[in-house]
Design a protein around this motif. Structure first.
Motif, short mmCIF file in Angstrom:
data_model
loop_
_atom_site.label_atom_id
_atom_site.label_comp_id
_atom_site.label_asym_id
_atom_site.label_seq_id
_atom_site.Cartn_x
_atom_site.Cartn_y
_atom_site.Cartn_z
N ALA A 128 37.50 36.97 41.64
CA ALA A 128 37.03 38.34 41.80
C ALA A 128 35.47 37.98 42.68
O ALA A 128 35.15 36.98 42.46
CB ALA A 128 36.81 38.85 40.73
N THR A 130 32.00 40.67 43.73
CA THR A 130 31.57 41.96 43.63
C THR A 130 31.91 42.82 44.88
O THR A 130 31.69 42.65 46.04
CB THR A 130 29.89 41.95 43.66
OG1 THR A 130 29.47 41.03 42.55
CG2 THR A 130 29.13 43.12 43.32
N GLN A 132 34.70 43.95 45.85
CA GLN A 132 36.21 43.57 46.25
C GLN A 132 37.22 43.35 45.31
O GLN A 132 38.30 43.11 45.88
CB GLN A 132 35.76 41.93 47.10
CG GLN A 132 34.70 41.84 47.93
CD GLN A 132 34.71 40.70 48.80
OE1 GLN A 132 35.56 39.71 48.77
NE2 GLN A 132 33.38 40.16 48.89
N GLY A 133 36.96 43.90 44.20
CA GLY A 133 38.30 43.85 43.31
C GLY A 133 38.69 42.57 42.71
O GLY A 133 38.03 41.37 42.99
N ALA A 134 39.64 42.50 41.95
CA ALA A 134 40.21 41.30 41.13
C ALA A 134 41.38 41.03 41.69
O ALA A 134 42.30 42.07 41.84
CB ALA A 134 39.97 41.41 39.77
N LEU A 213 33.41 38.92 35.27
CA LEU A 213 33.61 39.83 36.52
C LEU A 213 35.09 40.04 36.99
O LEU A 213 35.09 41.12 37.54
CB LEU A 213 33.10 38.80 37.88
CG LEU A 213 33.00 39.37 39.13
CD1 LEU A 213 32.16 40.58 39.36
CD2 LEU A 213 32.58 38.57 40.28
N ARG A 216 35.54 43.30 35.17
CA ARG A 216 34.92 44.35 35.46
C ARG A 216 35.55 44.83 37.04
O ARG A 216 35.70 46.04 37.41
CB ARG A 216 33.57 44.13 35.72
CG ARG A 216 32.83 44.11 34.15
CD ARG A 216 31.33 43.89 34.39
NE ARG A 216 31.00 42.65 34.89
CZ ARG A 216 30.29 42.26 36.06
NH1 ARG A 216 30.34 43.53 37.05
NH2 ARG A 216 29.83 41.16 36.68
N GLU A 217 36.00 43.75 37.80
CA GLU A 217 36.43 44.03 39.06
C GLU A 217 38.07 44.69 39.21
O GLU A 217 38.33 45.27 40.09
CB GLU A 217 36.29 42.91 40.04
CG GLU A 217 34.95 42.75 40.63
CD GLU A 217 34.28 43.66 41.40
OE1 GLU A 217 35.18 44.20 42.43
OE2 GLU A 217 33.11 44.20 41.27
#
Length: 267
Positions: A128, A130, A132-134, A213, A216-217
């Motif tokens: 992931a 910030t 840009q998704g996971a 992260l 969250r992503e």
């Protein structure tokens, strides 16, 4: 920058997987760390050496925090820092299991901006950056949510079900499962295979910075056990546990927890 940093972490994680996989877990030399800090193997040290040689050379202005490197206060003066666990789940690795992971993160001003959790023996690379998704092996992933605790599947070690951790001593009746690697548990929540995870004991930053992260992503929420956002690169690199999951489940779990940690075993 997060995208470029992510490529750096992915390449490093893949190389870490090659190094660690050269060792047979049960045959790898193993030592116990002082003060009951757990085991370390020659694979942990070999991976850490490669990462410490490679990553700071690519980003010389970044600080360094790793489980297998003696800590230095120099990192506290850096706005960006690598937060690394060369092998998360060392006991699992030493037992010959496949459930261990490389956990690599970059944090900026305390917030994770790029992250990788890689399980080479399971061919699973979670990543992931910030905004840009996971992803898992390049495919986007997302959390699965539920507002019903009795329907939730939660990754948690058995001590977390001690009634003293829960408001009024009432332990929620959720389905419980467990995986040895904390980073892997967090990645599985991001993947949607489990609705949530929690660990209520103080947790090292290197175990959770990448997973924070990734969750969250993937659309989830990740905080400490008291509901505060996770912040990294602290002088003492330990946080007050982790509660993570879809937004609805995270709210339910957090509300059910005992807000007073005094006298709680293991806290």
């Amino acid at each position: 920058m997060p995208g470029t940093d992510l490529s750096l972490l992915v390449d490093a994680a893949l190389e870490a997987g090659k190094i660690a996989s050269r060792y047979s877990g049960k045959e790898a030399k193993r030592w116990e760390k002082p003060d009951g800090a757990g085991p370390v193997t020659e694979a942990d040290l070999a991976v850490n050496e490669m990462l410490e040689d490679t990553l700071p050379a690519a980003r010389p202005d970044y600080g360094w925090l790793s489980e297998e490197t003696e800590d230095s206060t120099d990192r506290l003066d850096r706005s960006r820092v690598f937060v690394i666990d060369p092998i998360d789940g060392t006991r699992s690795f030493a037992e010959g299991s496949r459930t261990w992971a490389h956990s690599l993160a970059i944090c900026e001003n305390g917030v994770t901006t790029a992250a990788v959790v890689y399980l080479p023996q399971r061919d699973m690379l979670f990543a992931a950056a910030t905004g840009q998704g996971a992803t898992l092996n390049g495919d986007l992933i997302t959390v699965t949510d539920t507002a019903n605790l009795t329907e939730a599947q939660v990754l948690a070690a058995k001590p977390n079900l001690n009634s003293t951790h829960w408001r009024g001593g009432q332990v929620p009746d959720f389905g419980r499962a467990y995986r040895p690697s904390l980073a892997y548990r967090m990645a599985l929540v991001a993947q949607g295979r489990f609705n949530g995870m929690l660990t209520l004991r103080p947790s090292w930053e290197w175990d959770i910075a990448a997973g924070d992260l990734i969750i969250r992503e993937a659309g989830g929420q990740c905080t400490d056990r008291f509901g505060a956002p996770l912040r990294f690169n602290n002088p003492q690199p330990k946080l007050s546990g982790v509660v993570a999951g879809g937004q609805l489940l995270h709210t339910k779990l957090s509300a059910a927890l005992n807000p007073d940690s005094s006298g709680i075993p293991g806290h």
